[in-house]
Every structure is written in structure tokens, then in C-alpha cells.
Design a protein around this motif. Sequence first.
Motif, PDB file in Angstrom:
ATOM      1  N   GLU A  90       1.350  -1.017   0.185  1.00 36.22           N
ATOM      2  CA  GLU A  90      -0.208   0.548  -0.440  1.00 36.22           C
ATOM      3  C   GLU A  90       0.948   0.757  -0.046  1.00 36.22           C
ATOM      4  O   GLU A  90       0.612   2.089  -0.779  1.00 36.22           O
ATOM      5  CB  GLU A  90      -1.207   0.165   1.394  1.00 36.22           C
ATOM      6  N   ARG A 104      -7.254  -1.077   5.354  1.00 37.43           N
ATOM      7  CA  ARG A 104      -6.447  -0.306   5.747  1.00 37.43           C
ATOM      8  C   ARG A 104      -7.275   1.005   6.598  1.00 37.43           C
ATOM      9  O   ARG A 104      -7.840   0.785   7.025  1.00 37.43           O
ATOM     10  CB  ARG A 104      -7.222   0.584   3.786  1.00 37.43           C
ATOM     11  N   GLY A 105      -6.206   2.012   6.885  1.00 37.50           N
ATOM     12  CA  GLY A 105      -6.151   3.026   7.703  1.00 37.50           C
ATOM     13  C   GLY A 105      -6.827   2.448   8.979  1.00 37.50           C
ATOM     14  O   GLY A 105      -7.097   3.283   9.435  1.00 37.50           O
ATOM     15  N   ARG A 140      -5.817   1.683  12.712  1.00 40.99           N
ATOM     16  CA  ARG A 140      -4.151   1.714  13.405  1.00 40.99           C
ATOM     17  C   ARG A 140      -3.457   1.130  14.076  1.00 40.99           C
ATOM     18  O   ARG A 140      -4.529   0.527  14.707  1.00 40.99           O
ATOM     19  CB  ARG A 140      -4.898   2.599  14.610  1.00 40.99           C
ATOM     20  N   PHE A 162     -11.123  10.686  15.187  1.00 45.14           N
ATOM     21  CA  PHE A 162     -11.102   9.162  16.124  1.00 45.14           C
ATOM     22  C   PHE A 162     -12.124   9.312  16.979  1.00 45.14           C
ATOM     23  O   PHE A 162     -11.510   9.210  17.779  1.00 45.14           O
ATOM     24  CB  PHE A 162     -10.317   8.846  16.580  1.00 45.14           C
ATOM     25  N   LEU A 179     -12.177  11.519  19.870  1.00 48.25           N
ATOM     26  CA  LEU A 179     -10.358  12.428  19.811  1.00 48.25           C
ATOM     27  C   LEU A 179     -10.810  12.716  18.762  1.00 48.25           C
ATOM     28  O   LEU A 179     -10.775  12.525  17.200  1.00 48.25           O
ATOM     29  CB  LEU A 179     -10.126  10.514  20.418  1.00 48.25           C
ATOM     30  N   ALA A 193      -8.218  14.106  17.233  1.00 50.81           N
ATOM     31  CA  ALA A 193      -6.693  14.190  16.050  1.00 50.81           C
ATOM     32  C   ALA A 193      -5.624  15.286  16.187  1.00 50.81           C
ATOM     33  O   ALA A 193      -4.242  15.318  16.228  1.00 50.81           O
ATOM     34  CB  ALA A 193      -6.124  12.889  15.449  1.00 50.81           C
ATOM     35  N   THR A 233      -0.504  11.041  12.966  1.00 51.43           N
ATOM     36  CA  THR A 233      -2.176  10.981  11.909  1.00 51.43           C
ATOM     37  C   THR A 233      -2.304  12.546  11.108  1.00 51.43           C
ATOM     38  O   THR A 233      -2.311  12.296   9.572  1.00 51.43           O
ATOM     39  CB  THR A 233      -3.062  11.416  13.184  1.00 51.43           C
ATOM     40  N   HIS A 273      -2.673   7.380   4.125  1.00 46.43           N
ATOM     41  CA  HIS A 273      -3.423   6.309   4.585  1.00 46.43           C
ATOM     42  C   HIS A 273      -4.819   7.081   5.593  1.00 46.43           C
ATOM     43  O   HIS A 273      -5.698   6.229   5.712  1.00 46.43           O
ATOM     44  CB  HIS A 273      -2.473   5.852   5.465  1.00 46.43           C
ATOM     45  N   TYR A 274      -5.308   7.929   5.444  1.00 49.12           N
ATOM     46  CA  TYR A 274      -6.263   8.728   6.392  1.00 49.12           C
ATOM     47  C   TYR A 274      -6.615   9.560   5.834  1.00 49.12           C
ATOM     48  O   TYR A 274      -6.358  10.033   4.501  1.00 49.12           O
ATOM     49  CB  TYR A 274      -5.988   8.185   7.609  1.00 49.12           C
TER      50      TYR A 274
END
Lengths: 315, 513
Positions: free
Chosen positions: A188, A312-313, A315, B19, B22, B24, B50, B58-59
Amino acid sequence: MEALLDILLAGSFWAAAVRIASPLIFATMGELICERAGVLNLGIEGIMVAGAFAGWMAVYSGLGLWPGVAVALGVGMAFGLIHGVLTVPFGLSQHVVGLGVTLLATAATYYTYRLALPEVTAPPRIAPLAPLPIPILSDLPLIGPALFAQTPLTYLAFGCVLAVSLILYRTPLGLAVRAAGENPGAVEAQGLSVTAIRIGAVMAGSGLMAVGGAFLTMSAFDSFFFEMVNGRGWICIALVVFGAWKPGKALLGALLFAGFDALQIRLQQTPLGADLPYQLFLALPYVLSILALVAMSRRAQVPAALMVPFNRGER
Amino acid sequence: MEGGAAPPALRLDRITKRFGPLVANDAISLTLDRGEVIALLGENGAGKTTLMSILFGHYVADSGTIAVFGQPLPPGHPAAALAAGIGMVHQHFMLADQLTVLENVVLGTRSLWAPWFDRAAARARIAQLSRDFGLAVDPDAPTGTLTVGERQRVEILKALYRDARILILDEPTAVLTPQETEALFATLRRAVGQGLSVIFISHKLHEVLAVASRIVVLRHGRLVGEVAARDTDRHLLAEMMVGHEVPAPKVAAQQAGPALLRLDAVETPDRNNRPGLRGVTLDLAGGQIAGIAGVSGNGQGALADLISGIETPAAGALQIAGAGVSRWSPRAAIRAGIGRIPEDRHKTGGIDAATLTENAILENYEWPPISRRGWMRWPVAEARTRQIIETYDVRCPGPATPLRLLSGGNIQKLILGRVLEAAPRIILANQPVRGLDIGALTYVHERLLAARAAGAAILLISEDLDEIMALSDVIHVISRGRLSPGFPRGSKTPAELGLWMAGHGHDGARDAA
């Protein structure tokens, strides 16, 4: 001892070994592709059943032999899609989904069989793929009948091993598949889709499994029976481990197992076979395979992300 | 800068990410100019990682925009970030360990449908980049066989191979020796010299000051300050990062007590990829803290397992308070009065699904007063837990809460309470403050120092050299399973300890002898 030598010096023994190995080679390559991408495919047994039936049924319904193989491939890929969608984006347990696919594919096959042929007592026969001896080479002693007087589907099985090796180790696609089975995060992070790669690998692998099943009804034999696949799928899962997830070694494993199988049938005909219960002979290839598996796979490197879902994504 | 018209390398505008409850990242805006190194400074949980994960796709941010060289970056696609010239060196390396360096580097750089890839050309390009940026690494080695420092070089090579113009490094020095850190900084300087821009994420103040020209400080998801490196110092930065002044731990000199723990030429076997101990000799007296410095994976795990009773010596002797031990086991360790603060509080520190009470009595439930004649006395256990919660300031709804609902800092306080309330003679503190914010960290350190003052012998294992140097009476360095002699407090510089960490100390000692 003399009897054993007679068996080993007969071309028919080697030809039988390669013939028995052929479906295992297809299905083992299929499983190997799935596992290299990080997905254990326990649907293999059921997909082989479905492939055996689909290819045979297609031919019985009037299609040609090669279109029949293509139908089997397509049916396998469809079950692969089900498996892939459930295990990859949804991240469900690969064991549960795999066994579920095996049950589903097996049951769907029997159901379709009953619907299509409600009144038959003995399953109808088709004209299977005929052996295609290769001139000159097929006249060689021992290896001639073994390697050069088989049906085209057996040649294709060997070609399949070569293709899988080349793709896995020599192309960007194969690199991506291997990386997906090692560390999907790395895939990824390099901008590729783990989901697409894994589903694609499971579909391709499942297609090969189905072709392995189709070999039974379209090349080794000319009809479809229940219980025909008879655990070959599970053997292939062991063969992938035996082969340490490498195509060449897995091919060797398939030939070894098939060799033991061909040997035990012949040993039953010898004087020894009269004295010992035949079940012992039937068990022989499995016992020897377990021993070989233990010896060979101790230092194998398992794909690090095998059976690890990738979210994905997270934590 | 190259004229006012050129857009900055990177512009983040009001990035917000939640999140659950929270926040972030709370409306964070920042710019990165071409050829500039900025540092993103903040405590664990401040939102640094983050923010960078959003940048790399990724986010997806809840709101806010990103522009790279003036072009908007579509959110949520690492491929788009890569194409825009962003290269990320993740804190946890993104490498496939059985694949070679070359394979890891070229992964994804070609269309998946391309028939072959040209290994020779790739190898030549990697060699070129290695020379240009000082990143020596064997392209044909599987990455699993490399050292941590080498793996990081591979990560940087991956970015450079794709012609990254912006390099993001997430806590890159956490796993490096001081010398490796220097080499990394040299590489970054070369990169900047070639016009790259760098974002350097860290919570280590001196590194931030050494490498960055501008420092951006995050706290609790907010951007709380932005200063030029030349206009600030460690003290000011620490205050910005935490929000108040940070007192340095006060370690009063005190007399060593009786010898409590002695290892004499102890050997343990290698396990999986983890080295065992090689002839480790160690003496630890009451009222003393022995710090074990070293790069992770050099035998710290084996040493901790030995002290906590999980591993038994294959050779050599282990003595507790002058008496040799036989039948060494975790239970024997507890009975011998060893308190254990494990490295991974989730894996070995407690049971996530069990309640705080159950976790608090894990080590003494078999004995009175917690149980009697084989029956648990839950009211006693619960009272004990309430006392720990109160004394150690564990923030939680109550003793019946499952452990997993607590934050890392509060789990660590509960474990600390469990250990210290048993009044241990010897305390094994393995990475006791990893992942804690400064508040919790200071508290844990204070408690350990109080235990030292009360006469406990403390073995402190940490990969943070600053922590080791601040707290330890004696410092040992562990490298490939070998333990250095003990160096008294203040007798060695970080650079000297770094040599031992890299495994050169023993050679030096032999040369001197």
C-alpha cells in the motif's frame, strides 16, 4: 524386491505417475498463488469438484473440449471471487470462508447435477482429451511415455508451473503478489491496491484449481462421479507447504506423491499384495508424504502475512 | 527561496481529523518551502503521525486541503501522494522481509502488466542513489537480514528511487545509534542540497534543533507554535511541547545497599530472531538503578526474560540476594521479590479483557490475603485495587472496568501499582515509559526513584539514551547479547556509549588492554 524393480522399469508406471500428478500440479499452483498473496484458500477441495463437473457438463452439453476447460476455469474464478471478497475487503476468517466455499461449491455441484440429469443412474460419458504423443521424444524409454505421450492438459500443467515461476519472480505483477503476502503495508505504501492484488490472485488461483478438477473428468477419465476429487485438494495444500511456497519444489512434491500412488496400486498386484491388507497400500502415499513433508518443510519460509487480513487506515 | 511566485513545496490548510470523540488533528495549517527541513515536534499522541498519514493518503481528513507544489492532492490515495513527489519513511518500516532490497525498492514503480522489469537498470540506479546520498546497502540482500539502520536506508532509497521531492521521516532516529543518527543527518543534508524538502518528525529536542531550520510544535492535536531553530532552545521547546515547564528528574546521590542481583557469565540461547545473552555479568545493589542502554533487538528481551523468570540460564549463575537460584520460573521470580514492569503492557503486562481487579492481583492471587484455602476473596482484591487506583492516580471508571478501555498511561500506572505495592526488592523496568506522555512519564520516573530511595535495586532497560543517562547510577550497554562493564553515572558521553551500542566497545576495550 524383483517385483518392485519390474514396476519401476515399466514405462506405464512413469506414465501413470505423471497422469496422477497432473491435476495436483494445477491445483497446487493455484493454491500457491493464493498463499503467496497472503490468502489461504481452503475452498480448493470444493472448487476442484465444481471444476470437474463444470468442464464435463459443458462438453456433455455440446461444447468443445477446450471451451469446456475454459468453462471450468471461469467457474473456479467465480468461486475465487466469492472467497476473495469475503476474506480480503471484509477480512473474514480465511479458514471459515474457505471451508464454507468448499461446502458451497460441492453442494452446488451436486444440486446442479441432479437438476441437469434427474433420471440417470450411471453418469453419461464424454469423449475426453486424447493423448498427444510427441514424435520421436515419445519413443524414448521410460521418460517417453511419462512425459511425451500424455494428453495436452498434462503438457499444460507443466507449462503452468513454468508460467507461475516466471510471473512470480520475473514480473512486476509477481513481485506485487509476493509483497502482498509478505507485508501488505509495504504494498500500500508503494501506491498499489492490496485488495485488487489479493482478490486477483485468489481468482487466478481458484481458476487453476478448477482446471485441476476438470482434468479428472476430461483427461484422466471420461465421466463425473461424486467423491471423485476425494481429498486431492487437501493434498495440494500440503504440497504447497512441502514445496516451501516455491513452484518448482511444489511440482517435485506433486510428482513424488503421484509416484507413490502409482506404486501402491501396482504393489497390490504383487505377491506381497496378497499377504497384506490393501488398505495399507492405499495409505502408503499419505504416510510417505507426511514423512517427506516433515523433512522438507522444517526450514521453509512461510509468507509472513499469510492469513493476516489487511485493513486500510487501521491504527 | 526561488522567487516569490513559486508555490511552496507543500501547503496544508486547516486539516482536521477525528477518531470518535478524539480530535487527533484540529485545523492544522502549515507550509513547507523548497529545500527546507522542518521538524514536527510533539509528544506521543500529539497528532504528528496522524497528520502525516493524512498527507500520505493512509487516512482521509474530515476537512481541510493539501496542495503539493501548488497542485491540490486528492485525499486517501498513497498512489496520488507518491505521484505528487511525496516519499514517506514510516516509523514501522514498510518492507517485505523475504524480498530483496532491490525488489522492495522497485515494487510498484512499474505497471503491474509490464512483462518484465529491468533488474540491471534498477540495480544501476540504486547504486547511483546510494553513492549520491550516502546510503550504502547491498541491493540483493533480503531486507529481513539487514540491521535496523540499513532497513531505514532502504526506506529512504524507496522514496528517492521514485524521485520524491518531499521526504517525510516519522520518528526516524528512535531505532538508531547516535552514530547512525549522524549518518542519517548527513544524508538529509545532501538531500536538501539537491533541492528536496524534508519533514522530520520527532520528540527528541536536541535532534530537532540539530537538523531543522524551522520547528512546528503540536500538542493535543493543535498546532501550538512555530519557531525558527536559531531563535529557540531545548528548554523553550519542551515548554511549548508540554504546555508547562518540565522539571528534570532529581536524582540524589545515595549509598549503595547490599548486593541484591548478580549475574555471573550467564548465557541464554537465541530464540527466533532474537539474540540470547553471551557471558553476561552484572552486579546490582539495593538503592541503585542500573540502566541498560542499547539498540532494540540486541539482547534486551533475553535479559528481561531471564530476570522475570521466563528464561533460564543455559550457563553461568543467577543469584538473588546472595543466594543462587534453582528451578527458576516466573513464579520463583515473584516469590524472590522481583517486581516486573514488562516491555509490552498489552501483550505481557496484563489481560486486556479482564477487569482492573483481576489484573491487579495477577501475581499474588494464590496467597493470603487475596485468597484463602483455595477460595478467592474478591472484596479484599477489590479493596486492594481501589487503593492502587487511588495511590497511583489511575484514571478509570472503577475496578470492574476491563483493562483494554484504559489509555496506555493508565494501564502503565496500574501495572506500576501492582509491582510497587508488593514492595519488591528488585524491580525490572523494561521500557517503562514507552509511548507515555510527559505527565505519565514524569510520574513513572518519580515512583521508580522513590523505590530506589526505599532501597530497591532497579534494572532499567531502555532504548532512550537520554532516559538512561538521566536516571541510572550505573550504565551498561548491551550489544548482540553482550553486556558492557558498568560505567558510573556521568563517566561516559553519549558518543562513547554509542560506540558500545554499535558493538565496537569490546574491540576498543581489548585494544586498550
